[in-house]
Design a protein around this motif. Sequence first.
Motif, PDB file in Angstrom:
ATOM      1  N   GLY A   1      -3.367 -17.508   0.938  1.00  0.00           N
ATOM      2  CA  GLY A   1      -2.090 -17.997   1.454  1.00  0.00           C
ATOM      3  C   GLY A   1      -0.883 -17.411   0.746  1.00  0.00           C
ATOM      4  O   GLY A   1       0.180 -18.042   0.649  1.00  0.00           O
ATOM      5  N   ILE A   2      -1.020 -16.176   0.244  1.00  0.00           N
ATOM      6  CA  ILE A   2       0.051 -15.475  -0.479  1.00  0.00           C
ATOM      7  C   ILE A   2       0.810 -14.582   0.503  1.00  0.00           C
ATOM      8  O   ILE A   2       0.221 -13.976   1.392  1.00  0.00           O
ATOM      9  N   MET A   3       2.125 -14.508   0.332  1.00  0.00           N
ATOM     10  CA  MET A   3       2.937 -13.638   1.173  1.00  0.00           C
ATOM     11  C   MET A   3       2.876 -12.197   0.651  1.00  0.00           C
ATOM     12  O   MET A   3       3.089 -11.962  -0.549  1.00  0.00           O
ATOM     13  N   LEU A   4       2.619 -11.254   1.529  1.00  0.00           N
ATOM     14  CA  LEU A   4       2.609  -9.838   1.165  1.00  0.00           C
ATOM     15  C   LEU A   4       3.962  -9.238   1.522  1.00  0.00           C
ATOM     16  O   LEU A   4       4.365  -9.211   2.697  1.00  0.00           O
ATOM     17  N   ILE A   5       4.683  -8.766   0.494  1.00  0.00           N
ATOM     18  CA  ILE A   5       6.012  -8.180   0.673  1.00  0.00           C
ATOM     19  C   ILE A   5       5.913  -6.666   0.550  1.00  0.00           C
ATOM     20  O   ILE A   5       5.434  -6.146  -0.460  1.00  0.00           O
ATOM     21  N   ALA A   6       6.373  -5.973   1.575  1.00  0.00           N
ATOM     22  CA  ALA A   6       6.451  -4.512   1.546  1.00  0.00           C
ATOM     23  C   ALA A   6       7.858  -4.103   1.133  1.00  0.00           C
ATOM     24  O   ALA A   6       8.824  -4.382   1.855  1.00  0.00           O
ATOM     25  N   ASP A   7       7.976  -3.456  -0.019  1.00  0.00           N
ATOM     26  CA  ASP A   7       9.270  -2.918  -0.443  1.00  0.00           C
ATOM     27  C   ASP A   7       9.393  -1.512   0.135  1.00  0.00           C
ATOM     28  O   ASP A   7       8.893  -0.542  -0.420  1.00  0.00           O
ATOM     29  N   GLU A   8      10.082  -1.430   1.266  1.00  0.00           N
ATOM     30  CA  GLU A   8      10.256  -0.148   1.980  1.00  0.00           C
ATOM     31  C   GLU A   8      11.660   0.405   1.790  1.00  0.00           C
ATOM     32  O   GLU A   8      12.154   1.179   2.615  1.00  0.00           O
ATOM     33  N   ILE A   9      12.300   0.041   0.681  1.00  0.00           N
ATOM     34  CA  ILE A   9      13.686   0.449   0.483  1.00  0.00           C
ATOM     35  C   ILE A   9      13.817   1.965   0.431  1.00  0.00           C
ATOM     36  O   ILE A   9      14.701   2.544   1.064  1.00  0.00           O
ATOM     37  N   GLN A  10      12.947   2.630  -0.306  1.00  0.00           N
ATOM     38  CA  GLN A  10      13.028   4.093  -0.412  1.00  0.00           C
ATOM     39  C   GLN A  10      12.170   4.804   0.636  1.00  0.00           C
ATOM     40  O   GLN A  10      12.444   5.956   0.983  1.00  0.00           O
ATOM     41  N   THR A  11      11.168   4.123   1.161  1.00  0.00           N
ATOM     42  CA  THR A  11      10.208   4.774   2.050  1.00  0.00           C
ATOM     43  C   THR A  11      10.558   4.638   3.526  1.00  0.00           C
ATOM     44  O   THR A  11       9.920   5.276   4.367  1.00  0.00           O
ATOM     45  N   GLY A  12      11.550   3.836   3.857  1.00  0.00           N
ATOM     46  CA  GLY A  12      11.817   3.524   5.249  1.00  0.00           C
ATOM     47  C   GLY A  12      12.635   4.557   5.994  1.00  0.00           C
ATOM     48  O   GLY A  12      13.141   5.522   5.433  1.00  0.00           O
ATOM     49  N   PHE A  13      12.737   4.338   7.307  1.00  0.00           N
ATOM     50  CA  PHE A  13      13.590   5.099   8.209  1.00  0.00           C
ATOM     51  C   PHE A  13      13.222   6.587   8.266  1.00  0.00           C
ATOM     52  O   PHE A  13      14.047   7.472   8.125  1.00  0.00           O
ATOM     53  N   GLY A  14      11.899   6.799   8.470  1.00  0.00           N
ATOM     54  CA  GLY A  14      11.407   8.143   8.720  1.00  0.00           C
ATOM     55  C   GLY A  14      11.115   8.970   7.492  1.00  0.00           C
ATOM     56  O   GLY A  14      10.596  10.087   7.618  1.00  0.00           O
ATOM     57  N   ARG A  15      11.376   8.464   6.325  1.00  0.00           N
ATOM     58  CA  ARG A  15      11.260   9.274   5.101  1.00  0.00           C
ATOM     59  C   ARG A  15       9.848   9.806   4.888  1.00  0.00           C
ATOM     60  O   ARG A  15       9.672  10.931   4.414  1.00  0.00           O
ATOM     61  N   THR A  16       8.825   9.035   5.217  1.00  0.00           N
ATOM     62  CA  THR A  16       7.453   9.416   4.862  1.00  0.00           C
ATOM     63  C   THR A  16       6.646   9.997   6.015  1.00  0.00           C
ATOM     64  O   THR A  16       5.439  10.207   5.885  1.00  0.00           O
ATOM     65  N   GLY A  17       7.271  10.260   7.137  1.00  0.00           N
ATOM     66  CA  GLY A  17       6.523  10.745   8.295  1.00  0.00           C
ATOM     67  C   GLY A  17       6.099   9.639   9.244  1.00  0.00           C
ATOM     68  O   GLY A  17       5.454   9.892  10.259  1.00  0.00           O
ATOM     69  N   LYS A  18       6.433   8.422   8.902  1.00  0.00           N
ATOM     70  CA  LYS A  18       6.360   7.254   9.774  1.00  0.00           C
ATOM     71  C   LYS A  18       7.708   6.554   9.673  1.00  0.00           C
ATOM     72  O   LYS A  18       8.456   6.769   8.721  1.00  0.00           O
TER      73      LYS A  18
ATOM     74  N   GLU B   1      15.814   8.879  16.478  1.00  0.00           N
ATOM     75  CA  GLU B   1      15.060   9.037  17.727  1.00  0.00           C
ATOM     76  C   GLU B   1      15.429  10.333  18.444  1.00  0.00           C
ATOM     77  O   GLU B   1      14.543  11.106  18.853  1.00  0.00           O
ATOM     78  N   GLU B   2      16.721  10.591  18.608  1.00  0.00           N
ATOM     79  CA  GLU B   2      17.175  11.747  19.385  1.00  0.00           C
ATOM     80  C   GLU B   2      16.789  13.066  18.734  1.00  0.00           C
ATOM     81  O   GLU B   2      16.474  14.040  19.423  1.00  0.00           O
ATOM     82  N   GLU B   3      16.813  13.127  17.405  1.00  0.00           N
ATOM     83  CA  GLU B   3      16.510  14.370  16.697  1.00  0.00           C
ATOM     84  C   GLU B   3      15.081  14.416  16.176  1.00  0.00           C
ATOM     85  O   GLU B   3      14.723  15.322  15.431  1.00  0.00           O
ATOM     86  N   ASN B   4      14.277  13.421  16.561  1.00  0.00           N
ATOM     87  CA  ASN B   4      12.846  13.391  16.223  1.00  0.00           C
ATOM     88  C   ASN B   4      12.628  13.544  14.714  1.00  0.00           C
ATOM     89  O   ASN B   4      11.797  14.340  14.255  1.00  0.00           O
ATOM     90  N   LEU B   5      13.373  12.750  13.940  1.00  0.00           N
ATOM     91  CA  LEU B   5      13.369  12.937  12.489  1.00  0.00           C
ATOM     92  C   LEU B   5      12.099  12.434  11.816  1.00  0.00           C
ATOM     93  O   LEU B   5      11.775  12.871  10.707  1.00  0.00           O
ATOM     94  N   VAL B   6      11.379  11.524  12.461  1.00  0.00           N
ATOM     95  CA  VAL B   6      10.119  11.074  11.864  1.00  0.00           C
ATOM     96  C   VAL B   6       9.128  12.242  11.817  1.00  0.00           C
ATOM     97  O   VAL B   6       8.512  12.506  10.778  1.00  0.00           O
ATOM     98  N   GLN B   7       9.008  12.967  12.907  1.00  0.00           N
ATOM     99  CA  GLN B   7       8.140  14.141  12.920  1.00  0.00           C
ATOM    100  C   GLN B   7       8.705  15.246  12.035  1.00  0.00           C
ATOM    101  O   GLN B   7       7.950  15.958  11.354  1.00  0.00           O
ATOM    102  N   ARG B   8      10.014  15.368  12.025  1.00  0.00           N
ATOM    103  CA  ARG B   8      10.645  16.389  11.179  1.00  0.00           C
ATOM    104  C   ARG B   8      10.334  16.142   9.706  1.00  0.00           C
ATOM    105  O   ARG B   8      10.164  17.095   8.933  1.00  0.00           O
ATOM    106  N   SER B   9      10.207  14.885   9.316  1.00  0.00           N
ATOM    107  CA  SER B   9       9.851  14.558   7.945  1.00  0.00           C
ATOM    108  C   SER B   9       8.505  15.158   7.566  1.00  0.00           C
ATOM    109  O   SER B   9       8.326  15.668   6.442  1.00  0.00           O
ATOM    110  N   VAL B  10       7.558  15.116   8.477  1.00  0.00           N
ATOM    111  CA  VAL B  10       6.238  15.711   8.234  1.00  0.00           C
ATOM    112  C   VAL B  10       6.362  17.217   8.025  1.00  0.00           C
ATOM    113  O   VAL B  10       5.766  17.788   7.099  1.00  0.00           O
TER     114      VAL B  10
END
Length: 429
Positions: free
Chosen positions: A232-249, A315-324
């Motif tokens: 019953g523990i909450m799992l917190i994802a700290d996506e501060i640095q990894t978010g918004f396309g940075r890692t290929g997702k 979305e328009e510049e496909n930056l998630v794929q561009r990150s890869v």
Amino acid sequence: MTNSSLQSRKTQAFARGQGNIYPVYVEHAKNAELWDVEGQRYIDFGTGIAVCNTGHSHPKIVEAAKQQIDKFSHTCVMVNPYEVAVTLAEKLTAAAPGNSPKKAIFVTTGAEAVENCVKIARAHTGRRGVIAFNGGFHGRTNLTMALTGKVTPYKNLFGPFPSDIFHAPFPMDRHDVSVKDSLKALNNLFKVDICPTDVAAIIVEPVQGEGGFYVAPPEFLQALRELCDQHGIMLIADEIQTGFGRTGKMFAFEYSGVEPDLMTMAKGIAGGFPISAVVGKSEIMDAPLPGGLGGTYGGSPVACAAALAVLEVIEEENLVQRSVEIGDLFHQRLSQLKQQHPDVILDVRNQGAMIAIEFVKNGDAEQPNTALTQAIIANAAEHGLVLLACGFYGNVIRFLPALTISNEIINEGLDKFTRLFNSVVDKNS
């Protein structure tokens, strides 16, 4: 006006604790390049610590901010809210990993987002304890310093810290810490320090930022999800640095297929405008009473408008794929350097455009070469580069290029880095 004159003025006016890596004062910036007050050009491989994923001064983001300023700049979303905040919350809850219904809140900094995650988790569970990981970084406030798993410079001189905060090893095979070792340490915490029924949350970065860009193995995050569900523990994802396309997702937790209970968002969210968010499962997010969450500047309308533009650009510049693609190019070039210097470079690793190169002595993972890293950073500006260091021992160079950077600029920057690296190695050999 010169860099040195401005640095002298800053030294007189700023407390020394808020130092700066480079005595380079920016006059203007565009996409992946900076120009200082003396007209010198730099290739920016740091993007304000992963903030400007969409590059400096992207015209669409600039225009969105200008249009909002023409309407109004502040009313406080907790007093008189506005449509841009509602729209942004809708889009972020839709983008977050997993299928559970979700809600959001807005605050101003990454540390605030982490603190509010802990508040929400405690309100929902009625429990006190929080577990974080060695080498993790979660902020500079008193609570988030306690969560951060590295003393210098973040915690040194600043205690005491809140109680009921615990740490476990983060898995990194390069340093002989396996997933099994980390999970065993967690179970040991439950036997020695805190009962699992007293733990409100476990917080984890899917890729450690300050810790050296070590990726949490998918099986580790899956095991954490199972462990949290069991107790019953909450799992917190700290996506501060990894978010918004940075890692290929869009968010790095997607690699594991795990849905966190709560997650933090900041840095790349708004192209440099100060805003952060907590997104989580609806029933958990609604645990605090009205007025229990928020802040005067949280959800700034200008930052919300900029963040909506950021989502459109991604979305328009496909930056998630561009990150890869960016990560692949960096990895290829830096791996060539590793082949030439196997005794100096322990590892080149990346997840998308979150790229690291780790320096050691004699090819030994247990002999971090912090001095070499410091020398590279100290000489980067002379080579027209902005670079950042990280790592538990400060022996890692991290590359966080804009996701809008061209291959031409990447290669130019890596040519400069190669020359810089060779010059520093030659001086210290």
